[in-house]
Design a protein around this motif. Sequence first.
Motif, mmCIF file in Angstrom:
data_model
loop_
_atom_site.group_PDB
_atom_site.id
_atom_site.type_symbol
_atom_site.label_atom_id
_atom_site.label_comp_id
_atom_site.label_asym_id
_atom_site.label_seq_id
_atom_site.Cartn_x
_atom_site.Cartn_y
_atom_site.Cartn_z
ATOM 1 N N LYS A 47 45.997 -17.163 20.300
ATOM 2 C CA LYS A 47 45.702 -17.017 21.704
ATOM 3 C C LYS A 47 46.574 -18.026 22.251
ATOM 4 O O LYS A 47 46.819 -17.844 23.682
ATOM 5 C CB LYS A 47 44.105 -18.004 21.607
ATOM 6 N N ALA A 48 47.069 -19.236 21.494
ATOM 7 C CA ALA A 48 47.972 -19.996 22.275
ATOM 8 C C ALA A 48 49.358 -19.247 22.541
ATOM 9 O O ALA A 48 49.978 -19.368 23.794
ATOM 10 C CB ALA A 48 48.264 -21.294 21.258
ATOM 11 N N TYR A 50 39.324 -21.248 25.953
ATOM 12 C CA TYR A 50 39.139 -21.347 24.663
ATOM 13 C C TYR A 50 40.078 -22.621 24.181
ATOM 14 O O TYR A 50 39.544 -23.753 23.440
ATOM 15 C CB TYR A 50 39.389 -20.213 23.600
ATOM 16 N N LEU A 51 41.425 -22.631 24.557
ATOM 17 C CA LEU A 51 42.266 -23.538 24.080
ATOM 18 C C LEU A 51 41.864 -24.963 24.669
ATOM 19 O O LEU A 51 42.057 -26.119 24.162
ATOM 20 C CB LEU A 51 43.708 -23.417 24.430
ATOM 21 N N GLU A 52 41.231 -24.928 26.116
ATOM 22 C CA GLU A 52 41.185 -26.143 26.606
ATOM 23 C C GLU A 52 39.787 -26.785 26.154
ATOM 24 O O GLU A 52 39.410 -28.012 26.309
ATOM 25 C CB GLU A 52 40.807 -25.911 28.227
ATOM 26 N N GLY A 53 38.949 -25.770 25.199
ATOM 27 C CA GLY A 53 37.775 -26.467 24.843
ATOM 28 C C GLY A 53 38.023 -27.017 23.394
ATOM 29 O O GLY A 53 36.931 -27.440 22.659
ATOM 30 N N PHE A 78 42.772 -29.182 17.792
ATOM 31 C CA PHE A 78 44.030 -28.397 17.684
ATOM 32 C C PHE A 78 45.053 -28.907 18.640
ATOM 33 O O PHE A 78 44.721 -28.856 19.939
ATOM 34 C CB PHE A 78 43.683 -26.893 18.043
ATOM 35 N N TYR A 79 46.322 -29.096 17.936
ATOM 36 C CA TYR A 79 47.382 -29.440 19.043
ATOM 37 C C TYR A 79 48.565 -28.388 18.910
ATOM 38 O O TYR A 79 48.793 -27.923 17.698
ATOM 39 C CB TYR A 79 48.049 -30.829 18.488
ATOM 40 N N TYR A 80 49.145 -28.270 20.023
ATOM 41 C CA TYR A 80 50.271 -27.330 19.884
ATOM 42 C C TYR A 80 51.083 -27.485 21.060
ATOM 43 O O TYR A 80 50.845 -27.964 22.205
ATOM 44 C CB TYR A 80 49.834 -25.938 20.035
ATOM 45 N N GLY A 109 51.654 -26.307 26.276
ATOM 46 C CA GLY A 109 50.888 -26.917 25.298
ATOM 47 C C GLY A 109 49.992 -28.036 25.718
ATOM 48 O O GLY A 109 49.765 -28.181 26.885
ATOM 49 N N ASN A 110 49.359 -28.565 24.814
ATOM 50 C CA ASN A 110 48.109 -29.558 24.922
ATOM 51 C C ASN A 110 48.825 -30.974 24.340
ATOM 52 O O ASN A 110 47.919 -31.905 24.375
ATOM 53 C CB ASN A 110 47.026 -29.163 24.554
ATOM 54 N N ALA A 111 49.876 -31.027 23.651
ATOM 55 C CA ALA A 111 50.191 -32.155 22.915
ATOM 56 C C ALA A 111 51.744 -32.320 23.086
ATOM 57 O O ALA A 111 52.437 -31.422 23.482
ATOM 58 C CB ALA A 111 49.885 -32.039 21.522
ATOM 59 N N THR A 112 52.290 -33.476 22.935
ATOM 60 C CA THR A 112 53.690 -33.866 22.792
ATOM 61 C C THR A 112 54.281 -33.621 21.271
ATOM 62 O O THR A 112 53.405 -33.235 20.430
ATOM 63 C CB THR A 112 53.975 -35.303 23.152
#
Length: 300
Positions: free
Chosen positions: A70-71, A169-172, A176-178, A190-193
């Motif tokens: 999904k990412a 889905y990813l926001e919930g 999970f970090y990417y 992404g949602n992380a550094t």
Amino acid sequence: MATKLKKSKLYQTGWKVCAACLLFIMALVIFFCGVVFSSVTKDWGRSILTEENFYDTVELRNLFFSTLDKAVLADVYYESEAKIQSGEKVDREALLAGFKRYYNIIDGVITGNTEINDTYDGLIVYGVIPERLEDKFIEYQELVETRLPQYRQMYIQDQLDEYREAVRYLEGLTNFYYFVEDEQGRVIAGNATRAEVSSKSHTIMLSAEFSSDNFSDKSYYAYSNAYVENSNYRVYAAVDEPLREGDVFYDLYQEFVLAKTSMPYLFVVSTIASLIFMICLVYLIRVAGQRKKGGQVKYL
């Protein structure tokens, strides 16, 4: 004399009724244990029996890979809503194949001598359409001019829905970090550094050239993704340890804990119940139809 009397009690109706009731109860206990076992292990394969570490299970790896899909779909393939809405992400071959299938168009002389234009609203004729197929050609041309633009909008809307569902889905997720970086090493999504992902124990990196899988000590199968392989992007992803409440990863972990803690109790209870069941069964078979040891068997 007393010994004979004591032995004969085992052949009395009361004892037989008690044994029959106990047999039935043990059968229910065995059945209940089977139902509970099936319920707590229904989403698990053999790893629920063989793995003690949740991070080594196939089920977690499958969930991690599906989340990674999904990412990649959202940030490598689609990239943004604007690119989808502009039609930039339309797969021409898939669109036209779907259109023909939807309207039951069979390739033949007409489709072989024509081509749908780049704006998906008209035909380019390269060959000569036989006179006998003129009516069919006009029908096909009208479909392309009037229906294909509408079908293209439906196709784009489906892409938007798929993109938005992946983003939601990813926001919930809380575990999970990417991040996605381009060939110059610039993080573009992404949602992380990079530091956050690098600090995790369970990670994976993907690119067109190579991949690095440090997800667990036990390797089940490699992950690959055609969108990444056909891009210049690199994708880094990780899952947290310990897991925090609030997403599907934590829910799966709770299921694992429940199954692992329940199994020993279910095994002990079902083993004892099976043993009692067999004792009662053997006893009832042995005393069936008799009033005393070695007595005549009477049938009702």
